[in-house]
Design an enzyme around this catalytic site. Structure first.
Site, PDB file in Angstrom:
ATOM      1  N   HIS A  52       4.535 -38.164   8.537  1.00 43.42           N
ATOM      2  CA  HIS A  52       3.631 -39.181   8.009  1.00 43.42           C
ATOM      3  C   HIS A  52       4.438 -40.345   7.438  1.00 43.42           C
ATOM      4  O   HIS A  52       5.578 -40.182   7.005  1.00 43.42           O
ATOM      5  CB  HIS A  52       2.768 -38.590   6.898  1.00 43.42           C
ATOM      6  CG  HIS A  52       1.665 -37.711   7.389  1.00 43.42           C
ATOM      7  ND1 HIS A  52       0.456 -37.622   6.753  1.00 43.42           N
ATOM      8  CD2 HIS A  52       1.590 -36.872   8.450  1.00 43.42           C
ATOM      9  CE1 HIS A  52      -0.323 -36.776   7.388  1.00 43.42           C
ATOM     10  NE2 HIS A  52       0.348 -36.296   8.419  1.00 43.42           N
ATOM     11  N   GLU A  54       4.196 -41.981   4.614  1.00 45.69           N
ATOM     12  CA  GLU A  54       4.609 -41.844   3.216  1.00 45.69           C
ATOM     13  C   GLU A  54       5.838 -40.945   3.085  1.00 45.69           C
ATOM     14  O   GLU A  54       6.751 -41.253   2.317  1.00 45.69           O
ATOM     15  CB  GLU A  54       3.478 -41.258   2.364  1.00 45.69           C
ATOM     16  CG  GLU A  54       2.242 -42.131   2.301  1.00 45.69           C
ATOM     17  CD  GLU A  54       1.178 -41.743   3.313  1.00 45.69           C
ATOM     18  OE1 GLU A  54      -0.007 -41.848   2.992  1.00 45.69           O
ATOM     19  OE2 GLU A  54       1.536 -41.355   4.452  1.00 45.69           O
ATOM     20  N   CYS A  82      -3.090 -38.589   2.342  1.00 42.05           N
ATOM     21  CA  CYS A  82      -3.688 -37.275   2.546  1.00 42.05           C
ATOM     22  C   CYS A  82      -3.181 -36.323   1.454  1.00 42.05           C
ATOM     23  O   CYS A  82      -2.307 -36.693   0.663  1.00 42.05           O
ATOM     24  CB  CYS A  82      -3.316 -36.758   3.934  1.00 42.05           C
ATOM     25  SG  CYS A  82      -1.585 -36.245   4.083  1.00 42.05           S
ATOM     26  N   CYS A  85       0.702 -35.902   1.495  1.00 45.13           N
ATOM     27  CA  CYS A  85       1.428 -37.080   1.025  1.00 45.13           C
ATOM     28  C   CYS A  85       1.204 -37.313  -0.468  1.00 45.13           C
ATOM     29  O   CYS A  85       2.128 -37.709  -1.184  1.00 45.13           O
ATOM     30  CB  CYS A  85       1.037 -38.295   1.850  1.00 45.13           C
ATOM     31  SG  CYS A  85       1.593 -38.159   3.570  1.00 45.13           S
TER      32      CYS A  85
END
Length: 151
Positions: A52, A54, A82, A85
């Site tokens: 991801h 992040e 999410c 993260c």
């Protein structure tokens, strides 16, 4: 620089992700007015659920700064984080998070749940809606194009 300028940098990374066939999410981490971490989604390319934006940006910032405690950092991401993260943000001790578009299906900063309102310490300050329209438009176009290409 202001919040919109940093979010624009995150949007540039999101556009690059979209060009690479990834869900267009980009993230930058700022320390003392300087971008020290950059990330974008690479789940498809890396075949990795953990890739991801992040997490990539946090990893980059830790490498740049030489430590894991990002206690003076500001994180800018085009889509609400999410749960995974949000957990990484908490563990990295990032005190401020700015996001563009709300995520009503996986958002852990108010979209579905807000992990930052639970008992975790320190609790990051959260600001949503930074350049929300272009962040949302990029995501909507990506998924619309994906549906058009699918048989």
């Amino acid at each position: 620089m202001d919040h919109e300028t940093y979010m624009q940098s995150a949007l540039d990374l999101a556009r690059t992700a979209a060009e690479d066939g990834e869900v267009p999410v980009g993230c930058v981490i700022v320390w003392d007015g300087r971008i020290v971490g950059r990330g974008r989604n690479r789940r498809e390319k890396n075949k990795n659920a953990l890739a991801h934006a992040e997490l990539e940006a946090i990893h980059d910032a830790c490498r740049t700064l030489g430590g894991w405690r990002l206690w003076k950092a500001r994180l800018y991401v085009t889509l609400e984080p999410c749960p995974m993260c949000a957990g990484a943000i908490l563990n990295a001790r990032i005190p401020e998070v700015f996001f563009g578009a709300r995520d009503s299906s996986m958002g852990a900063c108010g979209g579905v749940v807000n992990l930052f309102e639970e008992g975790f310490r320190p609790r990051p300050k959260l600001t949503g809606g930074i350049l929300e329209e272009p962040c949302l438009a990029l995501l909507q176009k990506f998924f619309q194009d994906l549906r058009t290409k699918s048989p």
